[in-house]
Design an enzyme around this catalytic site. Structure first.
Site, mmCIF file in Angstrom:
data_model
loop_
_atom_site.group_PDB
_atom_site.id
_atom_site.type_symbol
_atom_site.label_atom_id
_atom_site.label_comp_id
_atom_site.label_asym_id
_atom_site.label_seq_id
_atom_site.Cartn_x
_atom_site.Cartn_y
_atom_site.Cartn_z
ATOM 1 N N TYR A 97 1.043 -1.157 -0.054
ATOM 2 C CA TYR A 97 -0.065 -0.140 -0.085
ATOM 3 C C TYR A 97 0.959 0.988 0.198
ATOM 4 C CZ TYR A 97 -4.514 -2.694 0.282
ATOM 5 O OH TYR A 97 -5.038 -3.284 0.374
ATOM 6 N N GLU A 195 0.459 -29.638 14.151
ATOM 7 C CA GLU A 195 0.101 -28.434 13.811
ATOM 8 C C GLU A 195 -1.687 -27.736 13.457
ATOM 9 O OE1 GLU A 195 -2.514 -29.783 8.773
ATOM 10 O OE2 GLU A 195 -1.390 -31.435 9.549
ATOM 11 N N ASP A 247 -1.570 -33.973 10.975
ATOM 12 C CA ASP A 247 -2.576 -34.815 10.358
ATOM 13 C C ASP A 247 -1.910 -35.593 9.117
ATOM 14 O OD1 ASP A 247 -4.821 -33.606 11.270
ATOM 15 O OD2 ASP A 247 -4.890 -31.661 9.273
#
Length: 362
Positions: A97, A195, A247
């Site tokens: 920006y 995780e 996972d």
């Protein structure tokens, strides 16, 4: 200005001076950087991490597109040098920006990916990390909880924090620059990098950190650079074994890979961020069978990712070959929290102690 800031500023100015000298000599301004593509990433067997190969790309003003890139680089160098002079910092998003205020229209970034890539280019060319430019990403929110006493350097001065006694159950939030932390005392036996937030909260609620001397690091999915840097420092400076609990799917195996061996995107920093000694706990495909875990079917994308991992240097070796081939045969994947099918305490009373014992960690 600190010595680190002064060195970072000098290297930026040297880069700008090199472009000026090329102009002065009548040369077309240019910079060369390693080609940042998957085909130019090689696995350094000795270091055990991903690094860039020998192919180079040139950013040159011999085309309009190339000239625009160098113009953006020049404006960004000036901004970063001023930022260091003023002892300020900014986010990657703010840089995008901020370019809107630059007086040259062609220097402005069209999207944030463009500004992010330029900062990475400047890191590679200058040999200075973005943290030393005082550039930071948006907060990752990753945390650590466990028996670790640290001293953190902040704008309000130094403060000592015990990452178990002085924080709530949310833990100590890892700062954007993990090198601002000094390790004072540590009673932890190992690092357990987790995780998902749900599993991290289960471990904390069940007191796993206290019972087993675990330093629980919440990765929040694909871990941020600061998180990987902290894990590496805990391994190298404190001597803690590092374990990773995710996972059971190909994308989570890549989370382990980024912790242990680095990622393609940050290959220029692999030796600074990666922990080759990290070990994988699970969820293993073998766990799906052994514990009869609830599962989801593999998608086509999952299958393709697993097949690609069979040829990925990070996943060579009999262990990963056996696990990945088993998962392809099963056509199933499982989440960490699927262990709750055996009760809320199963993960902390049975699964983790058994796996960590088998790995020689506890």
């Amino acid at each position: 200005m600190s010595a680190t800031d002064a060195d970072a500023r000098d290297k930026l100015i040297d880069l700008a001076a090199e472009l000026y000298d090329q102009f002065d000599l009548g040369e077309i301004p240019h910079i060369s950087i390693p080609t940042r593509s998957k085909s130019n990433i090689v696995f350094d067997e000795d270091a055990g991490v991903w690094v860039y190969g020998e192919r180079q790309s040139t950013r040159s003003a011999n085309s309009v597109r190339g000239a625009r890139k160098l113009l953006k680089a020049a404006y960004t160098i000036e901004f970063l040098a001023d930022q260091l002079d003023e002892d300020r910092s900014s986010t990657l998003r703010e840089l995008y920006y901020l370019s809107e205020s630059w007086d040259e229209k062609e220097a402005k970034f069209t999207d944030q990916d463009q500004s992010n890539q330029l900062i990475e280019d400047l890191e590679i060319v200058s040999g200075v990390k973005r943290e030393d430019f005082h550039m930071r990403p948006e907060e990752s929110g990753a945390t650590v909880l466990g028996p670790l006493l640290i001293r953190e350097q902040t704008r309000r001065g130094e403060r000592e924090i015990h990452c178990q006694k002085d924080v709530g159950e949310g833990g100590y939030q890892i700062p954007n620059n993990a090198d601002m932390i000094e390790f004072l005392d540590c009673d932890a036996e190992f690092v357990l990098a987790v995780e998902t937030g749900g599993m991290r909260d289960r471990l904390v609620e069940n007191g796993f950190d206290e019972e087993h001397g675990a330093l629980v690091v919440h990765l929040k999915g694909q871990p941020a650079r600061a998180t990987r840097r902290l894990v590496k420092r805990l391994h190298e400076e404190v001597g803690l074994p590092v374990t990773v609990f995710t996972d059971g799917d190909p994308w989570s195996y890549r989370i382990f890979g980024s912790v242990a061996y680095g990622s393609i995107k940050s290959a220029h920093l692999s030796e600074y961020l990666a922990t080759p000694g990290a070990e994988f706990i699970g969820i293993q495909p073998a766990d799906i069978v052994e514990y009869d875990l609830p599962t989801d079917p593999l998608s086509d994308a999952d299958v393709n990712a697993l097949e690609n991992e069979l040829s990925d240097p990070r996943f060579t070796g009999d262990y990963w070959k056996e696990q990945i081939e088993l998962q392809l045969d099963l056509e199933k994947k499982a989440e960490q929290q699927a262990l709750a099918a055996r009760g809320l305490d199963f993960v902390t009373d049975s699964y983790l102690p058994e796996r960590l014992s088998a790995m020689g960690v506890i």
